[in-house]
Design an enzyme around this catalytic site. Structure first.
Site, short mmCIF file in Angstrom:
data_model
loop_
_atom_site.label_atom_id
_atom_site.label_comp_id
_atom_site.label_asym_id
_atom_site.label_seq_id
_atom_site.Cartn_x
_atom_site.Cartn_y
_atom_site.Cartn_z
N ASP A 1 0.82 -1.21 0.00
CA ASP A 1 0.00 0.00 0.00
C ASP A 1 0.85 1.26 0.00
O ASP A 1 2.08 1.20 0.13
CB ASP A 1 -0.94 0.01 1.22
CG ASP A 1 -0.27 -0.49 2.50
OD1 ASP A 1 0.94 -0.27 2.66
OD2 ASP A 1 -0.95 -1.10 3.34
N ASN B 1 -7.74 -3.22 14.33
CA ASN B 1 -9.11 -3.58 13.97
C ASN B 1 -9.15 -4.77 13.01
O ASN B 1 -10.21 -5.08 12.45
CB ASN B 1 -9.86 -2.38 13.38
CG ASN B 1 -9.21 -1.85 12.11
OD1 ASN B 1 -8.25 -2.42 11.60
ND2 ASN B 1 -9.74 -0.75 11.59
N HIS C 1 -7.33 -5.02 10.14
CA HIS C 1 -7.05 -4.76 8.73
C HIS C 1 -5.71 -5.37 8.32
O HIS C 1 -4.78 -5.47 9.13
CB HIS C 1 -7.12 -3.26 8.40
CG HIS C 1 -6.00 -2.42 8.92
ND1 HIS C 1 -6.20 -1.37 9.77
CD2 HIS C 1 -4.67 -2.45 8.69
CE1 HIS C 1 -5.05 -0.78 10.04
NE2 HIS C 1 -4.10 -1.43 9.40
N GLU D 1 -9.91 -2.23 5.37
CA GLU D 1 -10.58 -1.96 6.63
C GLU D 1 -11.81 -2.87 6.82
O GLU D 1 -12.39 -3.36 5.85
CB GLU D 1 -11.03 -0.50 6.68
CG GLU D 1 -9.90 0.51 6.56
CD GLU D 1 -9.15 0.73 7.87
OE1 GLU D 1 -9.14 -0.18 8.71
OE2 GLU D 1 -8.58 1.83 8.04
#
Length: 243
Positions: A67, A136, A138, A143
């Site tokens: 990314d 979380n 990811h 996400e």
């Protein structure tokens, strides 16, 4: 799934570096999927030391990063291109022209995503994909949500993700709100996946990802569907894992 828990950081780093160097020694032209963040840094340091001792070479290898932030110039200190150059590329013998990172400043971001995906298809599949895991769940910047995108795409970063990354910036306002990321489908195409997690704050999400249900609300849980995943944890991150 092979989950290993280490009492000492050095042992985790040596093991992770060993997996990568073993691949390069058997397949010098390997395609590596690389990650940023604090999780792989110790492994990158081990790899640098091994290159300096002529124990491994990246000269024929290529790499694709997971990314990149949207809107940060490549030369910005917190861009992932800068991170990879400083933490790995400038210290090993890899050809920089074969290190691919999405262009978060492309005039047409959708076109950049398609081009990056096509480049992966042309040069891949990725032999070994390195991953961290967000608080979380990811992976990359995929996400949690009711559905996930399979291919490389632009994603709006959740506030919790931006807050977690704010420690690298002067303020939360400076943290980008978007990123380009490989999709979960793209990640799962890798022949082997190496996920690294450290610290007690990752213990609960590790439990959810690898001992809970497979759900898009915890993107890392989809790794349970992959046939060749190695998970390296320190004792704190692996506190809920039963080996």
């Amino acid at each position: 799934m092979n989950i290993r828990i280490f009492e000492h950081e050095e042992d985790l780093n040596v093991t992770g570096a060993g997996i990568i160097t073993s691949l390069l020694q058997t397949k010098p032209r390997a395609v590596l999927g690389l990650a940023t963040g604090s999780s792989p840094v110790g492994i990158y340091k081990q790899l640098i030391a091994m290159v300096q001792k002529d124990l491994v070479s990246f000269a024929q290898a290529s790499s694709f990063n997971l990314d990149e932030y949207v809107g940060l110039p490549a030369e910005h200190s917190e861009s992932y291109r800068s991170f990879m150059n400083e933490q790995l590329f400038h210290h090993i013998d890899i050809d920089l022209d074969k290190t691919y990172i999405p262009d978060g400043n492309a005039a047409d971001l959708a076109q950049e995503c398609e081009a990056y995906e096509q480049r992966l298809e042309d040069r891949g599949p990725v032999d070994l994909q390195i991953l961290g895991i967000g608080h979380n769940g990811h992976i990359g910047f995929n996400e949690p949500g009711t559905e996930l995108t399979g291919r490389t795409h632009v994603v709006a970063l959740k506030e919790e993700t931006r807050k977690a990354n704010a420690r690298f910036f002067d303020s939360l306002d400076q943290v980008p709100t978007q990123a380009i990321t490989m999709g979960v489908g793209t990640i799962l195409k890798a022949k082997q996946i190496l996920l690294i997690a450290r610290g007690e704050e990752k213990a609960e999400i590790i439990r959810q990802a690898f001992m809970g249900p497979i759900t898009t609300e915890c993107p890392a849980s989809l790794l349970q569907c992959h046939p060749n995943v190695v998970v390296l944890l320190d004792r704190a991150a692996g506190r809920w894992v039963k080996n």
